[in-house]
Design a protein around this motif. Structure first.
Motif, PDB file in Angstrom:
ATOM      1  N   ILE A 121      13.838   4.069  -1.343  1.00  0.00           N
ATOM      2  CA  ILE A 121      13.307   4.725  -0.138  1.00  0.00           C
ATOM      3  C   ILE A 121      11.679   5.041  -0.604  1.00  0.00           C
ATOM      4  CG2 ILE A 121      13.412   6.326   1.848  1.00  0.00           C
ATOM      5  CD1 ILE A 121      15.939   4.130   1.798  1.00  0.00           C
ATOM      6  N   GLY A 122      10.845   4.942   0.177  1.00  0.00           N
ATOM      7  CA  GLY A 122       9.320   5.529  -0.060  1.00  0.00           C
ATOM      8  C   GLY A 122       8.648   5.388   1.209  1.00  0.00           C
ATOM      9  N   VAL A 123       7.937   6.742   1.642  1.00  0.00           N
ATOM     10  CA  VAL A 123       7.205   7.029   2.642  1.00  0.00           C
ATOM     11  C   VAL A 123       5.909   7.485   2.044  1.00  0.00           C
ATOM     12  CG1 VAL A 123       7.173   8.499   4.641  1.00  0.00           C
ATOM     13  CG2 VAL A 123       9.403   7.501   3.984  1.00  0.00           C
ATOM     14  N   HIS A 124       5.038   7.000   2.924  1.00  0.00           N
ATOM     15  CA  HIS A 124       3.509   7.285   2.465  1.00  0.00           C
ATOM     16  C   HIS A 124       3.276   8.671   2.443  1.00  0.00           C
ATOM     17  CE1 HIS A 124      -0.757   7.558   2.231  1.00  0.00           C
ATOM     18  NE2 HIS A 124      -0.691   6.264   2.120  1.00  0.00           N
ATOM     19  N   PRO A 125       2.878   9.467   1.595  1.00  0.00           N
ATOM     20  CA  PRO A 125       2.533  10.941   1.493  1.00  0.00           C
ATOM     21  C   PRO A 125       1.951  11.468   2.777  1.00  0.00           C
ATOM     22  CG  PRO A 125       1.969   9.738  -0.590  1.00  0.00           C
ATOM     23  CD  PRO A 125       2.020   8.767   0.314  1.00  0.00           C
ATOM     24  N   ALA A 126       1.054  10.811   3.420  1.00  0.00           N
ATOM     25  CA  ALA A 126       0.370  11.153   4.677  1.00  0.00           C
ATOM     26  C   ALA A 126       1.178  11.130   5.818  1.00  0.00           C
ATOM     27  CB  ALA A 126      -0.980  10.376   4.966  1.00  0.00           C
ATOM     28  N   ALA A 127       2.552  10.550   5.831  1.00  0.00           N
ATOM     29  CA  ALA A 127       3.474  10.140   6.938  1.00  0.00           C
ATOM     30  C   ALA A 127       4.674  11.080   6.683  1.00  0.00           C
ATOM     31  CB  ALA A 127       3.729   8.752   7.015  1.00  0.00           C
ATOM     32  N   ARG A 128       4.880  11.949   5.702  1.00  0.00           N
ATOM     33  CA  ARG A 128       6.184  12.701   5.155  1.00  0.00           C
ATOM     34  C   ARG A 128       6.307  13.794   6.517  1.00  0.00           C
ATOM     35  NH1 ARG A 128       5.204  12.075  -1.230  1.00  0.00           N
ATOM     36  NH2 ARG A 128       5.830   9.909  -1.326  1.00  0.00           N
ATOM     37  N   GLY A 129       7.691  14.047   6.489  1.00  0.00           N
ATOM     38  CA  GLY A 129       8.105  15.153   7.278  1.00  0.00           C
ATOM     39  C   GLY A 129       8.145  14.745   8.880  1.00  0.00           C
ATOM     40  N   LYS A 130       8.131  13.426   9.149  1.00  0.00           N
ATOM     41  CA  LYS A 130       8.325  13.136  10.603  1.00  0.00           C
ATOM     42  C   LYS A 130       9.268  12.028  10.810  1.00  0.00           C
ATOM     43  CE  LYS A 130       3.229  13.456  10.785  1.00  0.00           C
ATOM     44  NZ  LYS A 130       1.867  12.598  10.980  1.00  0.00           N
ATOM     45  N   GLY A 131      10.361  12.202   9.808  1.00  0.00           N
ATOM     46  CA  GLY A 131      11.604  11.233  10.078  1.00  0.00           C
ATOM     47  C   GLY A 131      11.768   9.960   9.416  1.00  0.00           C
ATOM     48  N   SER A 158       0.796  -1.213  -0.130  1.00  0.00           N
ATOM     49  CA  SER A 158      -0.050  -0.013   0.035  1.00  0.00           C
ATOM     50  C   SER A 158       0.883   1.120  -0.136  1.00  0.00           C
ATOM     51  CB  SER A 158      -0.803   0.049   1.280  1.00  0.00           C
ATOM     52  OG  SER A 158      -1.944  -1.256   1.107  1.00  0.00           O
ATOM     53  N   VAL A 159       1.907   1.211   0.703  1.00  0.00           N
ATOM     54  CA  VAL A 159       3.044   2.335   0.969  1.00  0.00           C
ATOM     55  C   VAL A 159       3.479   2.574  -0.746  1.00  0.00           C
ATOM     56  CG1 VAL A 159       5.129   3.223   1.892  1.00  0.00           C
ATOM     57  CG2 VAL A 159       3.389   2.321   3.279  1.00  0.00           C
ATOM     58  N   VAL A 160       4.067   1.521  -1.020  1.00  0.00           N
ATOM     59  CA  VAL A 160       4.844   1.539  -2.488  1.00  0.00           C
ATOM     60  C   VAL A 160       3.737   2.073  -3.589  1.00  0.00           C
ATOM     61  CG1 VAL A 160       5.754   0.298  -4.241  1.00  0.00           C
ATOM     62  CG2 VAL A 160       6.569  -0.321  -1.857  1.00  0.00           C
ATOM     63  N   ARG A 161       2.567   1.508  -3.550  1.00  0.00           N
ATOM     64  CA  ARG A 161       1.439   2.079  -4.499  1.00  0.00           C
ATOM     65  C   ARG A 161       1.275   3.570  -4.366  1.00  0.00           C
ATOM     66  NH1 ARG A 161      -2.656  -3.044  -4.427  1.00  0.00           N
ATOM     67  NH2 ARG A 161      -1.651  -4.442  -5.935  1.00  0.00           N
ATOM     68  N   ALA A 162       1.255   3.891  -2.908  1.00  0.00           N
ATOM     69  CA  ALA A 162       1.064   5.308  -3.068  1.00  0.00           C
ATOM     70  C   ALA A 162       2.174   6.216  -3.162  1.00  0.00           C
ATOM     71  CB  ALA A 162       0.615   5.644  -1.581  1.00  0.00           C
ATOM     72  N   VAL A 163       3.424   5.780  -3.150  1.00  0.00           N
ATOM     73  CA  VAL A 163       4.498   6.691  -3.490  1.00  0.00           C
ATOM     74  C   VAL A 163       4.629   6.526  -4.948  1.00  0.00           C
ATOM     75  CG1 VAL A 163       7.087   6.582  -3.215  1.00  0.00           C
ATOM     76  CG2 VAL A 163       5.346   6.211  -1.181  1.00  0.00           C
ATOM     77  N   ILE A 164       4.652   5.358  -5.687  1.00  0.00           N
ATOM     78  CA  ILE A 164       5.034   5.041  -7.086  1.00  0.00           C
ATOM     79  C   ILE A 164       3.857   4.648  -7.561  1.00  0.00           C
ATOM     80  CG2 ILE A 164       6.548   4.199  -8.586  1.00  0.00           C
ATOM     81  CD1 ILE A 164       8.132   3.162  -6.173  1.00  0.00           C
ATOM     82  N   PRO A 165       2.768   5.342  -8.114  1.00  0.00           N
ATOM     83  CA  PRO A 165       1.585   4.925  -8.366  1.00  0.00           C
ATOM     84  C   PRO A 165       1.522   4.563  -9.954  1.00  0.00           C
ATOM     85  CG  PRO A 165       1.589   7.163  -8.412  1.00  0.00           C
ATOM     86  CD  PRO A 165       2.659   6.864  -7.449  1.00  0.00           C
ATOM     87  N   TYR A 166       2.823   4.857 -10.523  1.00  0.00           N
ATOM     88  CA  TYR A 166       2.904   4.461 -12.277  1.00  0.00           C
ATOM     89  C   TYR A 166       3.809   3.143 -12.274  1.00  0.00           C
ATOM     90  CZ  TYR A 166       6.677   7.371 -10.244  1.00  0.00           C
ATOM     91  OH  TYR A 166       7.586   8.015  -9.516  1.00  0.00           O
TER      92      TYR A 166
END
Length: 311
Positions: A80-90, A18-26
């Motif tokens: 490296i991939g971080v879900h867009p909703a969780a970015r900016g938190k380290g 789910s994280v990867v799909r949100a980060v790299i939807p293409y």
């Protein structure tokens, strides 16, 4: 809450996907792909997948390993991939630090990562000492719209089949893939992949759809091919398209891609994705082919590299 980083477990596959799909939807990704990558990478790659957790949820994922077939030793990669909703938190910082620490322990001297050509991603790479080396262009095609048809008759001597027709003996596909890959643009020169590694990593890749992958033969020899990934939910991705050196300039890449896209639409796929090196002039013919089909820009990524400090 500060994210924690740990090793990937098979039970993480759904959440990590789910994280990867949100980060790299293409790109086409499935839980099976992530599990298989973690378990079946070539031994020399020393691949490791990590996840970042926060509040009991997986919010990021990373994959790191050696570029084991590189001609120059000690080359490595990290994804490296971080879900867009969780970015900016380290989470991204923690994943990258863990990946680099692991790679340094393997003796790696240079690490390469991909980042989106967007200010936050570029800034992240720059803050961590990475500099851009080349770009890749991701594109999307709506398969519910019109597609070109196949020429009738086909060019003289050309026969179209699928990769499934090579199931009993895929070695001709391996040899064609090695020739085409050797000419693929890139910033790391690689050596030919051993046949057993190719079988495990390419031919048996869980997303490779043999029925949708088209092969053009001339006199029984592979002249051109396109490898198609699908995820069972209507998404299709051109993983690789190649034409053998003796058959280039005859429009065979366009022919196999047309046939594969028509197969994909007949199988229920509704959108197609592809990616191409955007910097190398040698890749202009493939970019022109994709423009002819009507692919539209989806995203641009930058390949960045960093020299790891020596201890």
């Amino acid at each position: 809450m500060t994210p924690t980083v740990r090793a990937f477990r098979p039970s993480d596959a759904e959440a990590a996907c789910s994280v990867v799909r949100a980060v790299i939807p293409y790109e086409v990704t499935t839980p099976e792909v992530l599990s298989r990558q973690a378990a079946n990478a070539p031994a020399a790659e020393r691949s490791r997948r990590l996840v970042a957790e926060s509040g009991g949820r997986i919010v990021g994922t990373a994959k790191a390993g050696l570029i084991h077939d590189a001609e120059e030793p000690h080359q490595a990669y990290a994804e490296i991939g971080v879900h867009p909703a969780a970015r900016g938190k380290g989470a991204g910082r923690a994943l990258l630090a863990a990946a680099e620490g692991y790679l340094a322990g393997l003796g790696a001297t240079t690490v390469r990562i991909w980042v989106r050509d967007e200010e936050p991603s570029r800034a992240f790479a720059e803050r961590h000492g990475y500099r851009g080396s080349r770009t890749a262009r991701h594109q999307r095609l709506d398969l519910t719209g019109p597609l070109p048809g196949l020429p009738d008759p086909l060019p003289g001597g050309v026969r179209l089949s699928s990769a499934a027709d090579f199931a009993a003996d895929p070695r001709p596909m391996y040899e064609a893939d090695m020739e085409a890959t050797a000419d693929e643009p890139g910033d790391v020169a690689v050596e030919p992949m051993p046949y057993e590694d190719w079988l495990a990593g390419i031919w048996r890749h869980p997303s490779l759809d043999h029925a949708l992958s088209t092969v053009a033969t001339v006199g029984g020899a592979v002249a051109a091919y396109t490898e198609a990934y699908s995820d069972g939910s209507g998404r299709y991705h051109s993983a690789m398209t190649g034409t053998m050196r003796g058959f280039r300039g005859r429009g065979l890449a366009k022919l196999v891609k047309t046939d594969s896209l028509l197969r994909a639409r007949a199988a229920g796929c509704t959108e197609a994705f592809t990616a191409n090196d955007a910097d190398n002039a040698d890749n202009a013919p493939m970019l022109a082919v994709n423009a002819w089909f009507g692919y539209e820009p989806a995203a641009t990524e930058i390949r960045c590299l960093r020299e790891l400090p020596r201890h």
